[in-house]
Design an enzyme around this catalytic site. Sequence first.
Site, PDB file in Angstrom:
ATOM      1  N   LYS A  75      53.954   4.526  12.334  1.00 33.79           N
ATOM      2  CA  LYS A  75      54.602   5.827  12.572  1.00 33.79           C
ATOM      3  C   LYS A  75      53.609   6.929  12.951  1.00 33.79           C
ATOM      4  O   LYS A  75      53.936   7.792  13.770  1.00 33.79           O
ATOM      5  CB  LYS A  75      55.400   6.264  11.334  1.00 33.79           C
ATOM      6  N   ASN A 160      52.195  14.073  -7.506  1.00 31.89           N
ATOM      7  CA  ASN A 160      51.504  12.869  -7.062  1.00 31.89           C
ATOM      8  C   ASN A 160      50.390  12.504  -8.031  1.00 31.89           C
ATOM      9  O   ASN A 160      49.824  13.381  -8.688  1.00 31.89           O
ATOM     10  CB  ASN A 160      50.920  13.086  -5.655  1.00 31.89           C
TER      11      ASN A 160
HETATM   12  P1  ATR Z   1      54.055   5.863   2.412  1.00 33.01           P
HETATM   13  O1  ATR Z   1      53.824   6.031   3.877  1.00 33.01           O
HETATM   14  O2  ATR Z   1      55.077   4.832   2.049  1.00 33.01           O
HETATM   15  O3  ATR Z   1      54.318   7.158   1.724  1.00 33.01           O
HETATM   16  P2  ATR Z   1      51.341   5.924   1.473  1.00 33.01           P
HETATM   17  O4  ATR Z   1      50.972   6.962   2.472  1.00 33.01           O
HETATM   18  O5  ATR Z   1      50.405   4.802   1.169  1.00 33.01           O
HETATM   19  O6  ATR Z   1      52.702   5.215   1.848  1.00 33.01           O
HETATM   20  O7  ATR Z   1      51.675   6.690   0.109  1.00 33.01           O
HETATM   21  C1  ATR Z   1      52.074   6.015  -1.041  1.00 33.01           C
HETATM   22  C2  ATR Z   1      52.480   7.040  -2.093  1.00 33.01           C
HETATM   23  O8  ATR Z   1      52.972   6.356  -3.246  1.00 33.01           O
HETATM   24  C3  ATR Z   1      51.346   7.915  -2.574  1.00 33.01           C
HETATM   25  O9  ATR Z   1      51.842   9.178  -2.919  1.00 33.01           O
HETATM   26  C4  ATR Z   1      50.846   7.148  -3.821  1.00 33.01           C
HETATM   27  O10 ATR Z   1      50.170   7.952  -4.742  1.00 33.01           O
HETATM   28  P3  ATR Z   1      48.587   8.234  -4.571  1.00 33.01           P
HETATM   29  O11 ATR Z   1      48.454   9.152  -3.403  1.00 33.01           O
HETATM   30  O12 ATR Z   1      48.166   8.845  -5.833  1.00 33.01           O
HETATM   31  O13 ATR Z   1      47.981   6.877  -4.315  1.00 33.01           O
HETATM   32  C5  ATR Z   1      52.186   6.727  -4.361  1.00 33.01           C
HETATM   33  N1  ATR Z   1      52.120   5.567  -5.279  1.00 33.01           N
HETATM   34  C6  ATR Z   1      51.901   4.275  -4.962  1.00 33.01           C
HETATM   35  N2  ATR Z   1      51.984   3.483  -6.049  1.00 33.01           N
HETATM   36  C7  ATR Z   1      52.260   4.306  -7.096  1.00 33.01           C
HETATM   37  C8  ATR Z   1      52.468   4.102  -8.495  1.00 33.01           C
HETATM   38  N3  ATR Z   1      52.420   2.876  -9.038  1.00 33.01           N
HETATM   39  N4  ATR Z   1      52.751   5.189  -9.252  1.00 33.01           N
HETATM   40  C9  ATR Z   1      52.812   6.422  -8.712  1.00 33.01           C
HETATM   41  N5  ATR Z   1      52.620   6.684  -7.391  1.00 33.01           N
HETATM   42  C10 ATR Z   1      52.351   5.633  -6.603  1.00 33.01           C
END
Ligand code: ATR
Length: 282
Positions: A75, A160
């Site tokens: 994207k 976050n």
């Molecule tokens: P997407 O495009 O799906 O948003 P991304 O840019 O990799 O994917 O972002 C993933 C999001 O999910 C982030 O906000 C991540 O938090 P961090 O920035 O702190 O990494 C969040 N995330 C992923 N796994 C998580 C978990 N187990 N608990 C809380 N937040 C999570």
Amino acid sequence: MTDIFDFGTGVDRYAVIGNPIAHSKSPRIHTLFARQTGQKLEYTAIQVDTGGFAQAVGNFQASGGKGLNITVPFKEEAWAYVDKRSERAELAGAVNTIKFEKAHILGDNTDGVGLVDDLRQNCEVNLKNKNILLMGAGGAARGVIAPLLEHKPAKLTIANRTVDKAVALANIFKAYGQVEGCGYEDLDARYDIVINATAASLGGDLPPLPPACITTKTFCYDMMYSAQATVFMKWAAAHDVLKYSDGLGMLVGQAAESFYLWRGIRPDVKSVIAQLRQELAA
Ligand code: ATR
């Protein structure tokens, strides 16, 4: 998968590009929309490897394709690729819909409107003056912020794990409404609406949302969907919230908005959501 050099079917062709793509529901959704609205079109799925995005889009356009949906992980690359963007795509920093126009390659982002339409029309949740918590600060969260703020919530809080990302995201959207970023441990309010835009559900995890943030009047929404309730939906049910939903309606909603951009006709989403729900359960 079909051959992207498939010339001459006489039918307008569309596709979704991503990786992985085999389980994408988009071909099914757009086929149901086309049937429902009497539009003649073909919609396929194209898997593209890292580094192959621009070539794949170029090939599809050169072979007469009319438009594309773009999904993970392309994207942001699509945003950079197009030569014209809608305001909502510009703000989202990501493009999920491409329309090949005469003089331009137009990039749009229909994810946010897909969410907002699902919340308002299908879940019957009003956003105005509400206290909304958005969990996550990645691409999925970014795409829905401006469309949520358009409906004038009292405040949108972005929480976050990595606090800096939430604060940076909130700063980008300051001009569009009441929005702030913080960590989960900073949350001390009760929210009317909680939206899970983290990738946690994918791994069967929960974001660390303090239970004190929700009440029996809270509506919980998980942007993920699956045949069974997601972990966040189970958490919401166990905490006795007012209502909860997965993101199947958002998926169909963003597809409907893409379909409208391409074909100028708005399909009915409710019947398609119901059909997909049945197929998921089967
Ligand atoms: P997407 O495009 O799906 O948003 P991304 O840019 O990799 O994917 O972002 C993933 C999001 O999910 C982030 O906000 C991540 O938090 P961090 O920035 O702190 O990494 C969040 N995330 C992923 N796994 C998580 C978990 N187990 N608990 C809380 N937040 C999570």
